[in-house]
Structure formats: C-alpha cells, structure tokens
Design an enzyme around this catalytic site. Structure first.
Site, PDB file in Angstrom:
ATOM      1  N   LYS A 102      16.185  75.190  21.200  1.00 57.68           N
ATOM      2  CA  LYS A 102      15.181  76.177  20.799  1.00 57.68           C
ATOM      3  C   LYS A 102      15.697  76.936  19.583  1.00 57.68           C
ATOM      4  CE  LYS A 102      12.469  80.014  22.699  1.00 57.68           C
ATOM      5  NZ  LYS A 102      12.278  80.896  23.871  1.00 57.68           N
ATOM      6  N   HIS A 104      14.054  79.550  18.084  1.00 57.19           N
ATOM      7  CA  HIS A 104      13.490  80.890  17.949  1.00 57.19           C
ATOM      8  C   HIS A 104      13.774  81.662  19.237  1.00 57.19           C
ATOM      9  CE1 HIS A 104      10.424  78.411  19.934  1.00 57.19           C
ATOM     10  NE2 HIS A 104      10.034  79.517  20.528  1.00 57.19           N
TER      11      HIS A 104
END
Length: 218
Positions: A102, A104
C-alpha cells in the site's frame, strides 16, 4: 479426550476430515481427504483458535506477534490471538500481509502490528502441502524487519513425502530455512484416533496404514 483427539473429532464432525477414496492434486489415491474450506462459521473459528493456542502452549513457543499469511492464515491468526488472550492471559500482537504494498495512508505490506527488528513471530496456517506459503512469506517478513521466526503452526501434518523428495513438506522447510513447523495433529494421531474409536473409520484403517507405508515419512 486430549485436545488433539477433540480436534480430530471436530474435523470429522464438520466435514473437514473425510474417509473414502480420493484422487489428490498430486495424482495419488488417498483413503482420506482434508478440506479446510468447510470451516465457515463463527463457532468453528472460535474452536479453531483454541486448538491453535493449545498447540502453541504445549510446545512452549514464545513470540511477540502472530502472522497470518493471506488469505487463509488471516482469520486463523486473529482467532488464535483472541484465544491466547482469553484462555491463557497471553496478549500477543497479530498482523497479516497484503497482496500488494500500500503506497498511501499508513502504507506498508502488513496490516496490524508493524514489524520491528528482533521481533519474534509465529506463522499461523491451515495445512502445508508444499511449503509454498512459507517460502513466499519469509522474504516479505525479512523485507519488513529483521524478525526471528519462532515457528509455524499448522492444523495437520500429513507426514507424507513430496513428489520429488523423500522428505515431507514440514521436513523440507526445516532443512531449507531452519523453521520448525508444529502441527495440532499428525496423520499418526488420526490413525490412533480411529484405532481408539474416538472417530469412526475402522473400515479404512488398513488403507490408511498402507498409504502411510507407501508415502509416509517418520
């Protein structure tokens, strides 16, 4: 009954362990079949956590964090952490991996406890056929932090040699990575449970023993 005997009966009662004649993915014809996909209720998951926690305690394993490899290992790690906390007053962290990093928010590859150098982890999985899950997980763990893998817990050790080796998957990963795999029960435990009439299946006993004689490891 011991917790191992209870677990074997639990598998049979829930259609996870069945006896008959089954053609496995390997092409071998086996007198038994294990389908962990038949676990699908909250009560089943709660019971599973208790068996995994009992296995950890029986083997005196110590760790900081339980790791559940996606996807089947995720609920298993969570329910094991809950059982350790409620039944043994042992409060461990848990985490599981994402399929993709991921980029963000909090970011990273793991959800839950963010791993740190020196952290002791236990991997929680359902079964081990080839050791693929462990082989995929170890590089992810090492990329996140310099952790120490205290062991791996699976539900059943088939004690069965691989297609290209006289070692079982459990023996192979120990030889290759030095990671010890602990199982709640083994195939020998299941055979003994039939002999002691903990579960039905005496009519398959000879076939079970013959299969062990041909494909089994110590």
């Amino acid at each position: 009954m011991t917790y191992k005997q209870q677990f074997i009966k639990f598998m049979v009662d829930n259609g996870v362990l069945r006896f008959g004649e089954f053609t496995l993915k390997s092409g071998r014809k086996a007198p038994y079949f294990i389908n962990t996909g038949n676990y699908k209720t909250g009560s089943q998951l709660a019971r599973l956590g208790k068996y995994y926690a009992a296995c950890i305690k029986e083997n005196n394993l110590e760790a900081d964090t339980l790791v559940g490899p996606a996807y089947k290992g995720i609920p298993l790690a969570v329910t094991t952490a809950v059982s350790l906390a409620t039944d043994y007053n042992t409060d461990l962290n848990y985490c599981f991996d994402r399929k993709e990093v991921k980029d963000h928010g909090e970011g990273g590859l793991f959800v839950g406890k963010q791993l740190e150098d020196g952290e002791r982890v236990i991997l929680i999985e359902d079964v081990m056929t080839s050791g693929k899950a462990l082989r995929e997980m170890l590089p992810k763990l090492k990329a996140a932090a310099d952790v120490k893998v205290a062991g791996m817990i699976i539900s059943v050790d088939r004690m069965e040699k691989g297609l290209e080796s006289d070692l079982s998957a459990v023996q192979e990963v120990y030889k290759e990575f030095g990671v010890k795999v602990y199982s709640i029960v083994t195939m020998n435990d299941i055979i003994e449970a039939i002999e002691e009439e903990i579960i039905d299946g005496r009519e398959y006993l000879d076939k079970m023993k013959e299969y062990r004689k041909v494909y089994g490891v110590g």
